[in-house]
Design a protein around this motif. Sequence first.
Motif, PDB file in Angstrom:
ATOM      1  N   ILE A  12     -84.962 -28.564 -26.791  1.00  0.00           N
ATOM      2  CA  ILE A  12     -86.354 -28.097 -26.867  1.00  0.00           C
ATOM      3  C   ILE A  12     -86.985 -28.126 -25.479  1.00  0.00           C
ATOM      4  O   ILE A  12     -87.664 -27.177 -25.072  1.00  0.00           O
ATOM      5  CB  ILE A  12     -87.158 -28.951 -27.867  1.00  0.00           C
ATOM      6  N   SER A  13     -86.751 -29.205 -24.732  1.00  0.00           N
ATOM      7  CA  SER A  13     -87.311 -29.310 -23.381  1.00  0.00           C
ATOM      8  C   SER A  13     -86.766 -28.218 -22.466  1.00  0.00           C
ATOM      9  O   SER A  13     -87.501 -27.662 -21.642  1.00  0.00           O
ATOM     10  CB  SER A  13     -86.988 -30.685 -22.790  1.00  0.00           C
ATOM     11  N   GLU A  14     -85.481 -27.906 -22.603  1.00  0.00           N
ATOM     12  CA  GLU A  14     -84.894 -26.846 -21.782  1.00  0.00           C
ATOM     13  C   GLU A  14     -85.523 -25.493 -22.103  1.00  0.00           C
ATOM     14  O   GLU A  14     -85.797 -24.701 -21.190  1.00  0.00           O
ATOM     15  CB  GLU A  14     -83.377 -26.793 -22.008  1.00  0.00           C
ATOM     16  N   GLU A  15     -85.767 -25.224 -23.381  1.00  0.00           N
ATOM     17  CA  GLU A  15     -86.388 -23.953 -23.762  1.00  0.00           C
ATOM     18  C   GLU A  15     -87.827 -23.873 -23.264  1.00  0.00           C
ATOM     19  O   GLU A  15     -88.266 -22.810 -22.797  1.00  0.00           O
ATOM     20  CB  GLU A  15     -86.324 -23.785 -25.285  1.00  0.00           C
ATOM     21  N   GLU A  41     -91.795 -21.743 -19.265  1.00  0.00           N
ATOM     22  CA  GLU A  41     -92.747 -22.053 -18.186  1.00  0.00           C
ATOM     23  C   GLU A  41     -92.334 -21.395 -16.869  1.00  0.00           C
ATOM     24  O   GLU A  41     -93.184 -20.879 -16.127  1.00  0.00           O
ATOM     25  CB  GLU A  41     -92.866 -23.568 -18.017  1.00  0.00           C
ATOM     26  N   GLN A  42     -91.042 -21.391 -16.568  1.00  0.00           N
ATOM     27  CA  GLN A  42     -90.575 -20.748 -15.347  1.00  0.00           C
ATOM     28  C   GLN A  42     -90.810 -19.243 -15.393  1.00  0.00           C
ATOM     29  O   GLN A  42     -91.219 -18.641 -14.387  1.00  0.00           O
ATOM     30  CB  GLN A  42     -89.085 -21.032 -15.129  1.00  0.00           C
ATOM     31  N   THR A  73     -93.858 -14.600 -13.580  1.00  0.00           N
ATOM     32  CA  THR A  73     -94.624 -13.401 -13.915  1.00  0.00           C
ATOM     33  C   THR A  73     -95.994 -13.438 -13.270  1.00  0.00           C
ATOM     34  O   THR A  73     -96.479 -12.430 -12.748  1.00  0.00           O
ATOM     35  CB  THR A  73     -94.761 -13.271 -15.447  1.00  0.00           C
ATOM     36  N   LEU A  74     -96.622 -14.602 -13.285  1.00  0.00           N
ATOM     37  CA  LEU A  74     -97.940 -14.725 -12.644  1.00  0.00           C
ATOM     38  C   LEU A  74     -97.834 -14.529 -11.135  1.00  0.00           C
ATOM     39  O   LEU A  74     -98.732 -13.973 -10.506  1.00  0.00           O
ATOM     40  CB  LEU A  74     -98.556 -16.092 -12.954  1.00  0.00           C
ATOM     41  N   ASP A 125     -94.662  -6.920 -21.707  1.00  0.00           N
ATOM     42  CA  ASP A 125     -93.423  -6.304 -21.266  1.00  0.00           C
ATOM     43  C   ASP A 125     -92.941  -6.875 -19.933  1.00  0.00           C
ATOM     44  O   ASP A 125     -91.766  -6.785 -19.604  1.00  0.00           O
ATOM     45  CB  ASP A 125     -93.598  -4.786 -21.163  1.00  0.00           C
ATOM     46  N   LYS A 126     -93.826  -7.500 -19.136  1.00  0.00           N
ATOM     47  CA  LYS A 126     -93.418  -8.099 -17.865  1.00  0.00           C
ATOM     48  C   LYS A 126     -92.773  -9.473 -18.076  1.00  0.00           C
ATOM     49  O   LYS A 126     -92.022  -9.952 -17.246  1.00  0.00           O
ATOM     50  CB  LYS A 126     -94.630  -8.264 -16.949  1.00  0.00           C
ATOM     51  N   LEU A 127     -93.120 -10.117 -19.181  1.00  0.00           N
ATOM     52  CA  LEU A 127     -92.605 -11.450 -19.469  1.00  0.00           C
ATOM     53  C   LEU A 127     -91.218 -11.303 -20.033  1.00  0.00           C
ATOM     54  O   LEU A 127     -90.288 -11.870 -19.780  1.00  0.00           O
ATOM     55  CB  LEU A 127     -93.517 -12.158 -20.473  1.00  0.00           C
TER      56      LEU A 127
END
Length: 81
Positions: free
Chosen positions: A53-56, A61-62, A67-68, A79-81
């Motif tokens: 779960i932490s890896e997902e 988050e990455q 994207t930001l 669509d960018k994510l």
Amino acid sequence: MDKKVTGNKGITVLALTLTIIVLLILSGITIVGITGENGIIQNAVQAKEETEISEEIEIVEQATVQTLGNNNRGIIEKDKL
């Protein structure tokens, strides 16, 4: 020429029985410690699930940060994510 036995050097049935009983008790405690509700196996399974779960969460988050960083407006488009 008879030899007298000076001491009994064999294992008595009582000592053997007590040893077996102690070993059975210890093995029972060990089995419960390994396979019980809060045993080692259950804790390992739970730790594995929490790690996955932490890896997902970290992957999401990455992707969000990347994207930001690529977007000047600060708006995340699907669509960018």
